[in-house]
Design an enzyme around this catalytic site. Structure first.
Site, PDB file in Angstrom:
ATOM      1  N   SER A 843       0.798  -1.228   0.000  1.00 31.73           N
ATOM      2  CA  SER A 843       0.000   0.000   0.000  1.00 31.73           C
ATOM      3  C   SER A 843       0.831   1.279   0.000  1.00 31.73           C
ATOM      4  O   SER A 843       0.257   2.364  -0.026  1.00 31.73           O
ATOM      5  CB  SER A 843      -0.944   0.009   1.206  1.00 31.73           C
ATOM      6  OG  SER A 843      -0.209  -0.042   2.421  1.00 31.73           O
ATOM      7  N   LYS A 886      -6.529   3.654   8.649  1.00 33.84           N
ATOM      8  CA  LYS A 886      -5.511   4.589   8.171  1.00 33.84           C
ATOM      9  C   LYS A 886      -5.954   6.033   8.358  1.00 33.84           C
ATOM     10  O   LYS A 886      -5.136   6.912   8.680  1.00 33.84           O
ATOM     11  CB  LYS A 886      -5.210   4.307   6.704  1.00 33.84           C
ATOM     12  CG  LYS A 886      -4.486   2.979   6.485  1.00 33.84           C
ATOM     13  CD  LYS A 886      -4.259   2.679   5.018  1.00 33.84           C
ATOM     14  CE  LYS A 886      -3.517   1.364   4.838  1.00 33.84           C
ATOM     15  NZ  LYS A 886      -3.290   1.018   3.421  1.00 33.84           N
TER      16      LYS A 886
END
Length: 940
Positions: A843, A886
């Site tokens: 990611s 996140k």
């Protein structure tokens, strides 16, 4: 003249009798092999003639021998007789008693005496040593009639008539190899006691024993003493009472009733002693030796009182046995009586029949038992009834039945279909966690509409400390179900799930069956903790065993190896917890409904600390206590339920003796959350609060007692409130000193903030790149260039992602400025800080590309911007996971602008609105869009 003639005739008869007495003595010596002192006595009024022959000279002339007849005190008074020691109890006058003899010489002497005389007499004395017939070492005396010292006999005995002597027939009498001596090893003598005698001397210790005795004179009672009359009446009353209690005693009384003379205290006492079976030998001997009628009656009354108590206990035992026995058990009367006696003595507390009855009683409490299960139970019960209790198979079968009958077949706990009540319980115990609460409320609503609730399988996944385990208890409370928890972390044996085979020693069912037996219902809430940490060993794969447990289409007939019969566990609500879903096998994960717990952001952690953690910690430290319910008018308790769920903080008050100002100020809680406990959960936050409250408790107690504390622990100010100013005195220096690693805005060239998702939740992650100038060789030509070095404990996936990002960055740089040859002239070193923490995942692709381009173009990036997304080799931005976590991590780091993959827009829309406030979010499907948002125009 007639009287004178009769006297002369008698004298002549006595003179002629002397030589005949000598002949009788010689015949007796040859018969028994010894020279006894012959019996001498006074002349009786009755004489009979008996014939003896002399073996030495063959003379068959008749010998006239006087034979004594009479009963009791009318019996002859012989000074020299044989003595027979006895054990257990002495003989009382007037009693016919059988005595077993085992000594051959004594048996032969008594047999010869009986053959020589029509009425043979001996004396009987109780043994003084070992009167019970058992030695001090607990060994039964082989021949009680043998003594080694005259002192072993009591001084008072009984003069008895040998009525009959019978040799016993041994069991091996028909064996031709058995010797004659072995066949005649025992005999039974029937003795009729006449009077008491004193032992004067033991002439020969034998065997047989020859003694000299003196006879007691006749004791006649002619008085009219009221005490003796009262004792006699009490003795007769006690005899009647014992006769009513004890059938055996009643038979003895009826048999010897002709000897019962209520007017003679001597005979009455002897009669009472002779029918007492529970008396000790020493007590009976004492009564035998007693001459005073009053004392003899006293002793007899004491013996009868003991007999009465024993008879009462025997009757009580008999009544208990009769009450317990049913009609079909009457043939086992003696065995049941023995068991009842053992139970009274504490020797046996359980038996086979009571075990079977316990199982049947337990089964009768269950509303519905499957036919297959009932058939198995009946078969095992029948098998148990035929086994011996001391056999190993009995214990195996009983253990199997314990578990079979312990499963609550058909038992369901009452369901709670009140949605509002369940919601209040969930809100009372946990802050946030809306997804979990909504799922439980949906579960209750479906059950209310259908009228029954089936099981469900949930998986709570999230970082540690987010309340996964504790929320399961609240779910059980809101549903009104029993709760059972077991952890499978590190579990490597299938038997823990499905049990052991019964062939193994110590075999037990698995956790599922243990859960049902412990909770007592078939629909509990079962928490399977740490399911992502299952082990795998040579004894099987527990994850594969859980497939049957957590499969709704299979767990209605779950089969445990120990029970070996299908058990319905489909009504159980399974709640599993995990930190990382990636570590759960795919087939197992497919069977669960996953609910992600993303962790808590700053406002949530502050609210949890104020409303839950601080009151709980102060209560555990003794600084606070729960408020007692107040009773309002009308006798009803005041409640704020109508206004909504009451906060836990409102339900506490300061304990007695604790200052009202003791507590934590809001700014102190804010500082703890911001600078000490930044993790996704609240476990570390709880530890810091506990540390503060413990130190506050120490200071409160020390001030009460006037105790001097160390400089580190003493109270610094005058107040008791912990605030931002004195927080460091309680928990030390802050762990974090700033929200971000780089506070400079913009950031230095080549540094970009990314967003990562780990098992601890979301966090900000910096990517740093640095260019290294190519060197020159000896010929002055440049060396190196075009290479990438990545550090920071990166995993294989992240290393590959860095290589892809390097290729995409070079391609994009060529498109942006073809004259820029930065990558050709420089070696690139990329580093991810906090190298001690392992990192992996794809990611960070667009973050790495952006960091390299920032370095190559010399353009800085704003410090409140973060991004996440995987990049393909052609520049496509691919979706990633953990968007909510996140974003929470970015907000914790003070991020204002976030770039996400376009495919993750649906994930962003599901995030609560309060997490979106103050954020500028952009979505990109290609890296070109990322470049425009990051670098844009020069002014940006």
């Amino acid at each position: 003249s007639s009287i004178s003639h009769l006297t002369n005739s008698v004298r002549e008869w006595v003179t002629n009798l002397t030589p005949q007495l000598a002949m009788l003595r010689l015949a007796y010596r040859r018969q028994v092999g010894r020279q006894p002192r012959f019996l001498e006595s006074t002349v009786s009024t009755s004489v009979q003639t008996r014939w003896f022959s002399n073996d030495d000279n063959g003379d068959d002339s008749p010998v006239v021998v006087p034979t004594k007849v009479g009963f009791g005190d009318e019996a002859p008074r012989m000074p020299h007789v044989l003595a027979l020691p006895v054990a257990n109890r002495p003989l009382f006058p007037g009693v016919v008693t059988p005595i077993t003899l085992t000594e051959p010489a004594t048996i032969d002497a008594l047999e010869a005496l009986q053959q020589d005389q029509q009425n043979a007499y001996i004396s009987v004395f109780l043994r003084k040593t070992n009167p019970s017939g058992v030695s001090e070492g607990g060994v039964i005396l082989p021949a009680p009639e043998v003594i080694t010292d005259p002192s072993e006999l009591h001084d008072v005995g009984t003069f008895a008539q040998l009525s009959r002597l019978t040799r016993n027939l041994p069991s091996n009498d028909l064996d031709p190899e058995t010797s004659e001596e072995d066949k005649n090893h025992a005999a039974t003598a029937l003795l009729l006691a006449h009077r008491r005698v004193n032992l004067l001397s033991v002439d020969e210790i034998g065997p047989p024993i020859d003694v000299t005795i003196s006879h007691w004179p006749r004791l006649d009672y002619t008085g009219a003493d009221d005490t003796i009359r009262a004792l006699s009446n009490e003795l007769l009353s006690t005899i009647r009472e014992v006769a009513q209690l004890n059938p055996l005693f009643r038979e003895n009384v009826q048999y010897f009733s002709q000897r019962l003379d209520a007017n003679d205290p001597y005979r009455l006492a002897d009669f009472a002693a002779s029918v007492c079976s529970a008396a000790k030998a020493e007590d009976l001997q004492a009564l035998l030796e007693e001459k005073d009628p009053e004392m003899r009656l006293h002793q007899a009354l004491v013996l009868l009182s003991k007999e009465r108590e024993v008879s009462k206990l025997q009757q009580e035992i008999s009544q208990k046995v009769e009450e317990k026995m049913s009609e079909t058990q009457r043939k086992y009367f003696l065995n049941e009586q023995l068991k009842s006696i053992k139970k009274e003595l504490g020797m046996e507390k359980d038996d086979k029949e009571s075990v079977i009855e316990k199982f049947r009683k337990q089964l009768a409490e269950y509303p519905e038992i499957p036919e297959e299960v009932m058939s198995t139970i009946e078969s095992e019960l029948e098998k148990l009834s035929t086994l011996e209790m001391n056999s190993s198979e009995y214990n195996v079968t009983r253990s199997y039945l314990d578990w079979l009958c312990g499963v609550p077949w058909g038992v369901l706990s009452d369901e709670n279909f009140d949605i509002s009540g369940a919601r209040k319980i969930l809100d009372r115990d946990h802050y946030g966690l809306e997804d979990v609460k909504d799922t439980i409320l949906e579960f209750i609503a479906v059950g209310k509409l259908k009228g029954s609730v089936q099981g469900k399988i949930l998986c709570l996944a999230g970082p540690p400390g987010t309340g996964k385990t504790s929320v399961a208890k609240s779910v059980a409370a809101s549903l009104g179900r029993e709760f059972y928890r077991f952890s499978v972390g590190g579990l490597s044996q299938v038997s823990e799930i499905k049990g052991h085979r019964r062939t193994y020693v110590g075999a037990m069912p698995g956790k599922m069956i243990q859960c049902l037996k412990t909770t007592g219902t078939t629909n509990p809430v079962v928490l399977i903790d740490e399911i992502d940490k299952l082990g795998h060993g040579y004894q099987g794969d527990p994850a594969s065993a859980l497939l049957e447990v957590l499969d709704p289409s299979q767990n209605s007939s779950f089969t445990d190896f120990f029970l070996d019969i299908p058990v319905d566990i489909s009504k159980i609500l399974f709640i599993c917890t995990a930190n990382e879903l990636e570590r759960i096998p795919a087939p197992l994960l497919d069977r669960m409904e996953v609910i992600r717990l993303s962790g808590y952001d700053f406002p949530e952690k502050v609210a949890i600390a104020e409303q839950y953690l601080v009151p709980k910690s102060m209560r555990d430290s003794g600084l606070m206590e729960e408020k007692k319910a107040t009773v309002g008018e009308g006798g009803s308790e005041d409640s704020s339920d109508d206004e909504g769920p009451r906060k836990p903080l409102d339900s506490f008050q300061h304990a007695e003796g604790v200052p009202e100002t003791v507590g934590l100020a809001p700014d102190a809680i804010d500082n703890i959350v911001r600078w000490y406990a930044r993790e996704a959960g609240v476990r570390n936050l709880s530890k810091y609060i506990d540390k503060i409250t413990r130190k506050l408790a120490l200071q409160v107690v020390a001030e009460k007692e006037g105790t001097q504390l160390s400089k580190k622990s003493e109270k610094k100010g005058n107040g008791w409130m912990v605030s931002e100013e004195n927080l460091q005195d309680y928990i030390g220096k802050p762990i974090f000193t700033s929200d971000r690693l780089y506070d400079k805005d913009p950031l230095p060239h080549g540094i970009v903030m990314g967003l990562a998702y780990t098992s601890m939740g979301g966090s900000a992650l910096y990517i740093e790149t640095q260019g290294i100038q190519r060197g020159m060789n000896d010929d002055g030509k440049p060396i190196g260039g075009g290479s990438l070095k990545a550090t920071g404990t990166l995993g294989d996936v992240m290393k590959e992602s860095s290589q892809i990002a390097y290729t995409v960055a070079r391609a994009r740089l060529a498109m942006i400025d073809s004259s820029n040859n930065f990558f050709d002239n420089m070696d690139i070193h990329m580093h991810v800080p906090e190298g001690a923490t392992p990192k992996d995942g794809p990611s960070a692709g667009i973050t790495m590309v952006t960091s390299m381009l920032s370095l190559a173009l010399g353009k800085p990036i704003r410090n409140d911007l973060a991004m996440t997304g995987e990049v393909s080799l052609t520049g496509k931005v691919l979706p990633v996971g953990g968007i909510k976590e996140k974003i929470i991590g970015g907000r914790r780091a003070g991020i204002k602008k976030i770039i996400l993959p376009g495919a993750n827009k649906r994930d962003y829309e599901e995030i609560p609105d309060y997490l979106k406030e103050g954020l500028e979010v952009h979505f990109a499907d290609d890296y070109e869009e990322v470049y425009e948002e990051v670098f844009g125009t020069e002014s940006s």
